[in-house]
Design an enzyme around this catalytic site. Structure first.
Site, PDB file in Angstrom:
ATOM      1  N   LYS A   1      12.235  42.940   5.840  1.00 38.65           N
ATOM      2  CA  LYS A   1      12.612  42.784   7.245  1.00 38.65           C
ATOM      3  C   LYS A   1      13.867  41.930   7.378  1.00 38.65           C
ATOM      4  O   LYS A   1      14.802  42.285   8.108  1.00 38.65           O
ATOM      5  CB  LYS A   1      11.440  42.152   8.016  1.00 38.65           C
ATOM      6  CG  LYS A   1      11.696  41.927   9.490  1.00 38.65           C
ATOM      7  CD  LYS A   1      10.450  41.313  10.132  1.00 38.65           C
ATOM      8  CE  LYS A   1      10.654  41.023  11.604  1.00 38.65           C
ATOM      9  NZ  LYS A   1       9.446  40.440  12.221  1.00 38.65           N
ATOM     10  N   ASP A   2      13.920  40.787   6.676  1.00 33.91           N
ATOM     11  CA  ASP A   2      15.082  39.912   6.794  1.00 33.91           C
ATOM     12  C   ASP A   2      16.324  40.524   6.157  1.00 33.91           C
ATOM     13  O   ASP A   2      17.441  40.280   6.614  1.00 33.91           O
ATOM     14  CB  ASP A   2      14.787  38.545   6.175  1.00 33.91           C
ATOM     15  CG  ASP A   2      13.906  37.684   7.058  1.00 33.91           C
ATOM     16  OD1 ASP A   2      13.751  38.010   8.252  1.00 33.91           O
ATOM     17  OD2 ASP A   2      13.368  36.684   6.564  1.00 33.91           O
TER      18      ASP A   2
ATOM     19  N   ARG B   1      14.059  32.604   4.119  1.00 35.98           N
ATOM     20  CA  ARG B   1      13.344  33.063   5.313  1.00 35.98           C
ATOM     21  C   ARG B   1      14.311  32.938   6.491  1.00 35.98           C
ATOM     22  O   ARG B   1      14.847  31.867   6.747  1.00 35.98           O
ATOM     23  CB  ARG B   1      12.099  32.214   5.563  1.00 35.98           C
ATOM     24  CG  ARG B   1      11.001  32.412   4.518  1.00 35.98           C
ATOM     25  CD  ARG B   1       9.793  31.543   4.844  1.00 35.98           C
ATOM     26  NE  ARG B   1       8.770  31.622   3.827  1.00 35.98           N
ATOM     27  CZ  ARG B   1       7.643  32.337   3.939  1.00 35.98           C
ATOM     28  NH1 ARG B   1       7.435  33.046   5.027  1.00 35.98           N
ATOM     29  NH2 ARG B   1       6.752  32.343   2.974  1.00 35.98           N
TER      30      ARG B   1
ATOM     31  N   ARG C   1       0.813  -1.208   0.000  1.00 37.80           N
ATOM     32  CA  ARG C   1       0.000   0.000   0.000  1.00 37.80           C
ATOM     33  C   ARG C   1       0.850   1.263   0.000  1.00 37.80           C
ATOM     34  O   ARG C   1       0.403   2.330  -0.390  1.00 37.80           O
ATOM     35  CB  ARG C   1      -0.914   0.036   1.228  1.00 37.80           C
ATOM     36  CG  ARG C   1      -1.889  -1.115   1.326  1.00 37.80           C
ATOM     37  CD  ARG C   1      -2.525  -1.152   2.701  1.00 37.80           C
ATOM     38  NE  ARG C   1      -1.507  -1.405   3.726  1.00 37.80           N
ATOM     39  CZ  ARG C   1      -1.724  -1.366   5.039  1.00 37.80           C
ATOM     40  NH1 ARG C   1      -2.939  -1.073   5.488  1.00 37.80           N
ATOM     41  NH2 ARG C   1      -0.759  -1.626   5.893  1.00 37.80           N
TER      42      ARG C   1
ATOM     43  N   HIS D   1      17.270  30.354  13.185  1.00 34.04           N
ATOM     44  CA  HIS D   1      16.843  29.402  12.157  1.00 34.04           C
ATOM     45  C   HIS D   1      16.464  30.126  10.877  1.00 34.04           C
ATOM     46  O   HIS D   1      15.834  31.187  10.899  1.00 34.04           O
ATOM     47  CB  HIS D   1      15.628  28.600  12.658  1.00 34.04           C
ATOM     48  CG  HIS D   1      15.004  27.764  11.595  1.00 34.04           C
ATOM     49  ND1 HIS D   1      13.813  28.114  10.976  1.00 34.04           N
ATOM     50  CD2 HIS D   1      15.406  26.614  11.012  1.00 34.04           C
ATOM     51  CE1 HIS D   1      13.514  27.196  10.073  1.00 34.04           C
ATOM     52  NE2 HIS D   1      14.455  26.279  10.066  1.00 34.04           N
TER      53      HIS D   1
ATOM     54  N   TYR E   1       6.435  23.426  10.834  1.00 34.70           N
ATOM     55  CA  TYR E   1       7.181  23.611  12.073  1.00 34.70           C
ATOM     56  C   TYR E   1       6.298  23.190  13.238  1.00 34.70           C
ATOM     57  O   TYR E   1       5.154  23.628  13.339  1.00 34.70           O
ATOM     58  CB  TYR E   1       7.487  25.081  12.353  1.00 34.70           C
ATOM     59  CG  TYR E   1       8.051  25.938  11.275  1.00 34.70           C
ATOM     60  CD1 TYR E   1       9.310  26.499  11.416  1.00 34.70           C
ATOM     61  CD2 TYR E   1       7.317  26.261  10.130  1.00 34.70           C
ATOM     62  CE1 TYR E   1       9.836  27.344  10.459  1.00 34.70           C
ATOM     63  CE2 TYR E   1       7.830  27.097   9.161  1.00 34.70           C
ATOM     64  CZ  TYR E   1       9.090  27.649   9.331  1.00 34.70           C
ATOM     65  OH  TYR E   1       9.600  28.485   8.379  1.00 34.70           O
TER      66      TYR E   1
ATOM     67  N   LYS F   1      12.148  23.912  17.894  1.00 35.81           N
ATOM     68  CA  LYS F   1      11.344  23.665  16.691  1.00 35.81           C
ATOM     69  C   LYS F   1      11.683  22.312  16.098  1.00 35.81           C
ATOM     70  O   LYS F   1      12.814  21.838  16.204  1.00 35.81           O
ATOM     71  CB  LYS F   1      11.634  24.727  15.622  1.00 35.81           C
ATOM     72  CG  LYS F   1      11.344  26.142  16.023  1.00 35.81           C
ATOM     73  CD  LYS F   1      11.781  27.112  14.940  1.00 35.81           C
ATOM     74  CE  LYS F   1      11.588  28.544  15.388  1.00 35.81           C
ATOM     75  NZ  LYS F   1      12.149  29.503  14.432  1.00 35.81           N
TER      76      LYS F   1
ATOM     77  N   HIS G   1      15.871  33.673  12.045  1.00 36.82           N
ATOM     78  CA  HIS G   1      14.993  34.138  13.103  1.00 36.82           C
ATOM     79  C   HIS G   1      15.296  33.413  14.405  1.00 36.82           C
ATOM     80  O   HIS G   1      15.644  32.234  14.402  1.00 36.82           O
ATOM     81  CB  HIS G   1      13.527  33.901  12.724  1.00 36.82           C
ATOM     82  CG  HIS G   1      13.133  34.558  11.440  1.00 36.82           C
ATOM     83  ND1 HIS G   1      12.243  33.985  10.568  1.00 36.82           N
ATOM     84  CD2 HIS G   1      13.513  35.732  10.873  1.00 36.82           C
ATOM     85  CE1 HIS G   1      12.077  34.779   9.527  1.00 36.82           C
ATOM     86  NE2 HIS G   1      12.843  35.839   9.685  1.00 36.82           N
TER      87      HIS G   1
END
Length: 198
Positions: free
Chosen positions: A167-168, A59, A23, A119, A132, A72, A62
């Site tokens: 922002k980043d 991204r 399966r 991260h 996450y 996380k 952070h």
């Protein structure tokens, strides 16, 4: 699950153990007891997903700090990403060193990110989705960020950055900040390795 560790204490790369038949397969993706046995924080307070239109989207980096630091568990469920975490624990012997792994929908691996690590990730394909599991509810006033290309970290992302948020892109360089500890001299940038005995 199989937990593989790095020569930085705390992070883990997690492989699934697939139970296969005609399966397809079944696999456990999270277990509080197995996480505790591996020395990882098992709390899951919030689950998030991000979708990214274009390859080359970055991204991060952070970080969540006191009073709401986040551990996380990051998994790519569609496409491929380069996932990077940086040890931002000032009392750690591996302060400012980083872990870099490729997470894909095909390898089904997850990266465990301990509290106080920064991260970020870079998409390698269009239409990437990332999930996450986090150990703390998002608390906006505890967020800070770092530049993906900061020379203090020495991260080789392996490709050109095509999309980044304002922002980043605007985070100050580590050397110019007064909200983080800066040992003198700064350690040389270094990428952590998976332990060979894992």
């Amino acid at each position: 699950m199989e937990f593989r560790t790095f020569d930085i204490q705390g992070p883990a790369l997690i492989d699934l153990k697939l139970l296969q038949d005609d399966r397809g397969f079944f696999a456990r993706t999270f277990c509080t007891q197995e996480f505790e046995d591996a020395g990882l924080t098992p709390a899951v307070i919030q689950c998030n997903m991000s979708y990214n239109y274009k390859a080359g989207t970055i991204r991060g980096l952070h970080q969540q700090i006191d009073p709401a630091p986040e551990a996380k568990l990051v998994r790519c469920i569609r496409g491929r990403i380069i996932d990077v975490i940086v040890d931002m624990r000032p009392d750690s012997p591996t302060y400012l060193q980083h872990v870099k792994v490729e997470l894909t929908a095909d390898n089904r691996q997850a990266l465990y990110v301990p509290e106080y690590f920064a991260h970020g990730y870079l998409t390698l394909e269009d239409d990437c989705e990332v999930t996450y599991q986090v150990s703390h509810a998002y608390t906006p006033n505890t967020e800070r960020g770092f530049r993906y290309d900061d020379p203090a970290f020495g991260i080789d992302w392996g490709r050109e950055i095509a999309v980044i948020s304002d922002k980043d892109a605007a985070w100050p360089l580590f050397a110019d900040r007064d909200d983080v500890e800066k040992p003198a001299p700064l350690p040389a940038p270094r990428q952590a390795q998976l332990k060979e005995d894992a």
